[in-house]
Design an enzyme around this catalytic site. Sequence first.
Site, PDB file in Angstrom:
ATOM      1  N   TYR A  51       0.843  -1.204   0.000  1.00  0.00           N
ATOM      2  CA  TYR A  51       0.000   0.000   0.000  1.00  0.00           C
ATOM      3  C   TYR A  51       0.873   1.247   0.000  1.00  0.00           C
ATOM      4  O   TYR A  51       1.795   1.357   0.802  1.00  0.00           O
ATOM      5  CB  TYR A  51      -0.906   0.022   1.237  1.00  0.00           C
ATOM      6  CG  TYR A  51      -2.352  -0.111   0.830  1.00  0.00           C
ATOM      7  CD1 TYR A  51      -2.994   0.946   0.189  1.00  0.00           C
ATOM      8  CD2 TYR A  51      -3.056  -1.284   1.040  1.00  0.00           C
ATOM      9  CE1 TYR A  51      -4.303   0.817  -0.238  1.00  0.00           C
ATOM     10  CE2 TYR A  51      -4.366  -1.418   0.621  1.00  0.00           C
ATOM     11  CZ  TYR A  51      -4.990  -0.358  -0.020  1.00  0.00           C
ATOM     12  OH  TYR A  51      -6.268  -0.479  -0.450  1.00  0.00           O
ATOM     13  N   GLU A  53      -0.459   4.763  -0.369  1.00  0.00           N
ATOM     14  CA  GLU A  53      -1.283   5.983  -0.485  1.00  0.00           C
ATOM     15  C   GLU A  53      -0.429   7.224  -0.298  1.00  0.00           C
ATOM     16  O   GLU A  53       0.424   7.280   0.595  1.00  0.00           O
ATOM     17  CB  GLU A  53      -2.380   5.973   0.579  1.00  0.00           C
ATOM     18  CG  GLU A  53      -3.609   5.208   0.115  1.00  0.00           C
ATOM     19  CD  GLU A  53      -4.727   5.235   1.142  1.00  0.00           C
ATOM     20  OE1 GLU A  53      -4.603   5.940   2.165  1.00  0.00           O
ATOM     21  OE2 GLU A  53      -5.716   4.528   0.916  1.00  0.00           O
ATOM     22  N   ASP A 196      -6.378  14.180 -25.030  1.00  0.00           N
ATOM     23  CA  ASP A 196      -6.444  12.787 -24.579  1.00  0.00           C
ATOM     24  C   ASP A 196      -5.767  11.961 -25.669  1.00  0.00           C
ATOM     25  O   ASP A 196      -6.360  11.652 -26.693  1.00  0.00           O
ATOM     26  CB  ASP A 196      -7.911  12.366 -24.376  1.00  0.00           C
ATOM     27  CG  ASP A 196      -8.019  10.898 -23.965  1.00  0.00           C
ATOM     28  OD1 ASP A 196      -7.004  10.183 -24.037  1.00  0.00           O
ATOM     29  OD2 ASP A 196      -9.136  10.477 -23.582  1.00  0.00           O
ATOM     30  N   THR A 222      -3.630   6.706 -21.812  1.00  0.00           N
ATOM     31  CA  THR A 222      -3.477   5.362 -21.272  1.00  0.00           C
ATOM     32  C   THR A 222      -2.062   4.908 -21.595  1.00  0.00           C
ATOM     33  O   THR A 222      -1.390   5.484 -22.462  1.00  0.00           O
ATOM     34  CB  THR A 222      -4.469   4.376 -21.936  1.00  0.00           C
ATOM     35  OG1 THR A 222      -4.351   4.510 -23.352  1.00  0.00           O
ATOM     36  CG2 THR A 222      -5.893   4.653 -21.517  1.00  0.00           C
ATOM     37  N   LYS A 225      -1.821   1.139 -24.788  1.00  0.00           N
ATOM     38  CA  LYS A 225      -2.139   1.048 -26.221  1.00  0.00           C
ATOM     39  C   LYS A 225      -0.831   1.157 -27.012  1.00  0.00           C
ATOM     40  O   LYS A 225      -0.034   0.228 -26.953  1.00  0.00           O
ATOM     41  CB  LYS A 225      -3.169   2.125 -26.579  1.00  0.00           C
ATOM     42  CG  LYS A 225      -4.490   1.932 -25.802  1.00  0.00           C
ATOM     43  CD  LYS A 225      -5.550   2.893 -26.256  1.00  0.00           C
ATOM     44  CE  LYS A 225      -6.877   2.585 -25.628  1.00  0.00           C
ATOM     45  NZ  LYS A 225      -7.170   3.326 -24.398  1.00  0.00           N
ATOM     46  N   ARG A 231      -1.715  -1.956 -18.203  1.00  0.00           N
ATOM     47  CA  ARG A 231      -2.923  -1.136 -18.021  1.00  0.00           C
ATOM     48  C   ARG A 231      -2.628  -0.028 -17.020  1.00  0.00           C
ATOM     49  O   ARG A 231      -2.084  -0.277 -15.955  1.00  0.00           O
ATOM     50  CB  ARG A 231      -4.078  -1.988 -17.512  1.00  0.00           C
ATOM     51  CG  ARG A 231      -4.541  -2.777 -18.620  1.00  0.00           C
ATOM     52  CD  ARG A 231      -5.785  -3.477 -18.629  1.00  0.00           C
ATOM     53  NE  ARG A 231      -5.763  -3.972 -19.971  1.00  0.00           N
ATOM     54  CZ  ARG A 231      -6.378  -3.391 -20.996  1.00  0.00           C
ATOM     55  NH1 ARG A 231      -7.143  -2.351 -20.823  1.00  0.00           N
ATOM     56  NH2 ARG A 231      -6.254  -3.869 -22.203  1.00  0.00           N
TER      57      ARG A 231
HETATM   58  C1  LIG Z   1      -9.305   8.318 -26.063  1.00  0.00           C
HETATM   59  C2  LIG Z   1      -9.530   7.412 -24.896  1.00  0.00           C
HETATM   60  N1  LIG Z   1      -9.602   7.945 -23.660  1.00  0.00           N
HETATM   61  C3  LIG Z   1      -9.805   7.177 -22.582  1.00  0.00           C
HETATM   62  C4  LIG Z   1      -9.943   5.813 -22.685  1.00  0.00           C
HETATM   63  C5  LIG Z   1     -10.252   5.014 -21.465  1.00  0.00           C
HETATM   64  O1  LIG Z   1      -9.254   4.177 -21.108  1.00  0.00           O
HETATM   65  P1  LIG Z   1      -9.542   2.931 -20.124  1.00  0.00           P
HETATM   66  O2  LIG Z   1     -10.311   1.952 -20.918  1.00  0.00           O
HETATM   67  O3  LIG Z   1      -8.180   2.502 -19.735  1.00  0.00           O
HETATM   68  O4  LIG Z   1     -10.321   3.484 -18.970  1.00  0.00           O
HETATM   69  C6  LIG Z   1      -9.860   5.206 -23.947  1.00  0.00           C
HETATM   70  C7  LIG Z   1     -10.015   3.763 -24.079  1.00  0.00           C
HETATM   71  O5  LIG Z   1     -10.209   3.199 -25.088  1.00  0.00           O
HETATM   72  C8  LIG Z   1      -9.654   6.036 -25.080  1.00  0.00           C
HETATM   73  O6  LIG Z   1      -9.599   5.529 -26.303  1.00  0.00           O
END
Ligand SMILES: Cc1ncc(COP(=O)(O)O)c(C=O)c1O
Length: 444
Positions: A51, A53, A196, A222, A225, A231
């Site tokens: 843990y 935190e 994003d 993320t 990918k 993850r």
């Molecule tokens: C552009 C975008 N943002 C956020 C996410 C969310 O990611 P997660 O599935 O890890 O929560 C994704 C997932 O496909 C995504 O394509």
Amino acid sequence: MSFLSKTDPQLAKILKDEIKRQNETLMMIPSENHTSEAVREAVGSCLQDKYCEGYPYRRYYQGQENFDKLETLCRERIKKAFGVPYVNVQPLSGAPANTAVYFALLKPGDKMMGLRLDQGGHITHGLAINYSGVFYKNIFYHVGKDGQIDYQAMASLAKKEKPKIIIAGITSFPLALDFKKFSQIAESVDALLMADMSHVAGLILAGSYPNPVPYVHIITTTTHKTIRGPRGAIIMVTQKGLKKDPEMGVKIDKAVFPGLQGGPHENNIAGIAVAFKEAGKPAFIRYGKQIVRNAKVLAESLKKKGLKLCSGGTNTHLILIDLMGSLNISGKLGAEALEAAGIITNYNGIPYDPNPPFFPSGLRLGTPAITSQGMKEKQMEQIADWIYNVLKDISKIKKELKVSFDQEKNKIIREKIIKKSREAKKVKVLVRKLCRRFPIKKKY
Ligand SMILES: Cc1ncc(COP(=O)(O)O)c(C=O)c1O
């Protein structure tokens, strides 16, 4: 697997089956990839037992000397890779990362502007039933009939609505975004600009996608990918972001913990650190460039066969086929047929889709994972042939059986169509052969 097989043979069997599935099929969902054994070692290690935190050197539990070092190492690698002054590596995944940004920088009821989900945005960019749609007022920019983002309409909408934040991000839009235009629009209404980059962060590192860092205030991505890590997700604040609000990083830290999360998953953070180490090698640059080259060849080959591609093709890692418009079959039937042939894709809406999300017109596919296996242009041409042959065959069988769109929604009918496809059976064997030639790598 010797321990798992003994302790839990039932689970071990599931895992063995999944290893077999991954080794015998083409992983062509654009948001998936194959991690290295080094990443997996970190994720599956004793680091997961602790843990932690809080943040490095400010924790709420004892025994942190190694975790403070590892989280700091991870942060520093990412800061260096993207050239940003601030990063938070604790978000558990992409959706929580986006939520943390909104929680940190918006008040309930504030206006957000994102790309419409049915046109390539993500659920966390304002879908009515997502947190982002429930707690904030959402307005959306869109893709024009020409398949490009309509920046002019976006600018007018921003002027009229004055959003607090604009989100530049995609999940199924196949063309690169113009971050300069986004920033001009955001600046014209004094909005925050967040990129994003979940899908394209690895491409940005490889220089095969425009870099948002000079233009935006905040970046989320993320790590599982195109970055090819475990993850997880990260949130970065750029120099421009800190100039706009020097407290931005502090606000985001507080929103992640204790605002939304408890203990961070330090084993995954270690895996992310390893992925960034791998991404720092020249081989990763070659990889990121090859992903896009492969996607372009795949797209052109599919187009030559007569398939209609949304936005006219791709200059990224992903392709969206208008399957209904091309062959009169839904994305759902197409994705299931390709799965029977060992090619794993996903059904997806297309801009202005007249069909519902469970039976949309589109099929989304991409090249990050098969490029990790070392496949190149020649294999893309081959795969395009297979994809087309299977889909064409399915379309022919559907026509012969006089199956309507409503009947296609019936699983039993779809199974009947797919079972009749000789192409699906033939391609499945060929895909297995190809996978044997390009085994999943343990090391990059
Ligand atoms: C552009 C975008 N943002 C956020 C996410 C969310 O990611 P997660 O599935 O890890 O929560 C994704 C997932 O496909 C995504 O394509």
